[in-house]
Design a protein around this motif. Structure first.
Motif, mmCIF file in Angstrom:
data_model
loop_
_atom_site.group_PDB
_atom_site.id
_atom_site.type_symbol
_atom_site.label_atom_id
_atom_site.label_comp_id
_atom_site.label_asym_id
_atom_site.label_seq_id
_atom_site.Cartn_x
_atom_site.Cartn_y
_atom_site.Cartn_z
ATOM 1 N N ILE A 1 2.533 1.634 1.827
ATOM 2 C CA ILE A 1 3.017 0.596 2.669
ATOM 3 C C ILE A 1 2.483 0.867 3.996
ATOM 4 O O ILE A 1 1.935 0.034 4.943
ATOM 5 C CB ILE A 1 4.609 0.609 2.715
ATOM 6 C CG1 ILE A 1 5.295 0.277 1.595
ATOM 7 C CG2 ILE A 1 5.133 -0.304 3.871
ATOM 8 C CD1 ILE A 1 6.768 0.174 1.387
ATOM 9 N N LEU B 1 -0.810 -0.524 3.898
ATOM 10 C CA LEU B 1 -0.772 -1.926 4.035
ATOM 11 C C LEU B 1 -0.851 -2.386 5.396
ATOM 12 O O LEU B 1 -1.549 -3.301 6.030
ATOM 13 C CB LEU B 1 0.439 -2.455 3.342
ATOM 14 C CG LEU B 1 0.325 -2.703 1.669
ATOM 15 C CD1 LEU B 1 1.554 -2.798 1.140
ATOM 16 C CD2 LEU B 1 -0.641 -3.422 1.493
ATOM 17 N N VAL C 1 5.781 -6.568 5.696
ATOM 18 C CA VAL C 1 5.717 -5.126 5.296
ATOM 19 C C VAL C 1 6.473 -4.327 5.959
ATOM 20 O O VAL C 1 6.799 -3.428 5.421
ATOM 21 C CB VAL C 1 3.899 -5.182 5.526
ATOM 22 C CG1 VAL C 1 3.622 -3.728 5.000
ATOM 23 C CG2 VAL C 1 3.157 -5.995 4.699
ATOM 24 N N THR D 1 9.843 -4.170 4.612
ATOM 25 C CA THR D 1 9.912 -3.573 3.151
ATOM 26 C C THR D 1 9.987 -1.966 3.208
ATOM 27 O O THR D 1 10.612 -1.426 2.610
ATOM 28 C CB THR D 1 8.667 -4.093 2.626
ATOM 29 O OG1 THR D 1 8.529 -5.273 2.283
ATOM 30 C CG2 THR D 1 8.617 -3.304 1.117
ATOM 31 N N MET E 1 8.527 -8.552 -1.253
ATOM 32 C CA MET E 1 7.570 -8.723 -0.096
ATOM 33 C C MET E 1 6.331 -9.357 -0.457
ATOM 34 O O MET E 1 5.932 -10.348 0.319
ATOM 35 C CB MET E 1 7.020 -7.139 0.084
ATOM 36 C CG MET E 1 6.128 -7.230 1.447
ATOM 37 S SD MET E 1 5.051 -5.676 1.387
ATOM 38 C CE MET E 1 3.887 -5.790 0.067
#
Length: 330
Positions: free
Chosen positions: A254, A257, A303, A306, A323
């Protein structure tokens, strides 16, 4: 060849400048504590200090790197350099007693001795008190360097008898350079420099090409989300979940991301020179032109949310699926 003072000052400008000035004025203390997080160069600079202390051919502050003393220090087999580290969970009193016995004998090479205590906070109470007596009454010409990531875990009486040098996290530029010197590709080093300030931790993430593979998984998932959104949940199941198996790995995924979406924002505000995914600029531009700043901010927030949900013990797979749905909806 080991570290020199130019490199040391790049890694740790403040601590290295103080130590170099002290050597220049011939005012070395007999005991130092290097404190700071792992991967900040504490042991490398401790080794440099040992070279400086033992080298009999140095000019100014730099060891010659040619004499037997210098070569033995850097190869780790100098008879007058003693390294103490934990046996199991702790450093035991017998290890300190053994060190004191070694120091009761004259240095084999020069009459000088150096002792390095790694993770000194792991000394048990008996070892700490035994070392304390040693610090109070050094035997002969000796240099002691203790290292720790937890100075608060050490005896206050020891802290009062050593000169404490604080080591700061490496700057991003120095961090990337250090990773590249360890054989890490620059594109991976840039990512790692945004994920951790700990060199050891970053290098651990390069084992078995983990960071390179993780990077590919992230790019593929985002590519699927844009070019074939209906397939992104399948991509999540088939590629993401099997790779990012444990919760810490999911969190790192993540983070990657988030770095991608921040790169998209950098392009939106005309800062391409700040990109982290430097080799993906064309793909980033294609995505950036199709996203308004508002939608991009919403995607980034999805994101980040999440990551928070997974921190709060939501199922990582469920959180990731939700997500993707949010990202598809815009």
């Amino acid at each position: 060849m080991g570290l020199d003072w130019t490199e040391a000052k790049q890694r740790q400008p403040r601590a290295s400048a103080i130590l170099a000035r002290t050597i220049e004025k011939d005012r070395l203390a007999h005991a130092y504590l290097f404190e700071g997080s792992r991967g900040t160069g504490k042991m490398a600079i401790a080794e440099l200090m040992a070279q400086v202390f033992l080298c009999r051919q140095r000019t100014g502050i730099e060891p010659c790197n040619e004499c037997a003393d210098c070569k033995r220090v850097t190869s780790g087999n100098h008879p007058d350099v003693h390294v103490i580290e934990a046996q199991g969970a702790v450093i035991k009193v017998d290890q300190i007693r053994g060190l004191k016995k070694e120091f009761s004998m004259r240095g084999m090479e020069s009459g000088k001795k150096v002792y390095l205590v790694k993770d000194a906070d792991r000394m048990n109470a008996s070892a700490g008190n035994s070392l304390l007596k040693f610090l109070e009454e050094p035997d002969g010409e000796a240099l002691a360097i203790l290292t720790t990531t937890r100075p608060q875990g050490m005896l206050k009486t020891i802290l009062s008898r050593v000169q404490v040098m604080s080591f700061q996290p490496l700057s991003p530029d120095v961090f990337v350079k250090s990773l590249v010197e360890h054989g890490v590709k620059e594109q991976d080093a840039l990512l790692l420099s945004r994920m951790t300030a700990n060199l050891d931790e970053a290098l651990a993430l390069t084992e078995e090409d983990w960071i390179a593979e993780a990077r590919k998984k992230v790019i593929q998932l985002l590519d699927d989300l844009v070019t074939r959104p209906g397939y992104s949940l399948i991509s999540l199941q088939d590629d993401w979940v099997p790779f990012f198996k444990e919760k810490p790995d999911v969190q790192l995924g993540i983070d990657l991301l988030i770095l991608w979406y921040r790169d998209l924002l950098r392009l939106k505000v005309d800062q391409p020179e700040e990109l982290v995914y430097v080799d993906q600029e064309d793909r980033l531009w294609k995505q950036a032109v199709n996203l308004t700043e508002e939608r991009l901010a919403n995607h980034l927030q999805a994101v980040v949310d999440t990551k928070r949900r997974i921190d709060a013990n939501t199922s990582p797979q469920l959180a990731m699926e939700q997500m993707l749905i949010r990202l598809q909806e815009g």
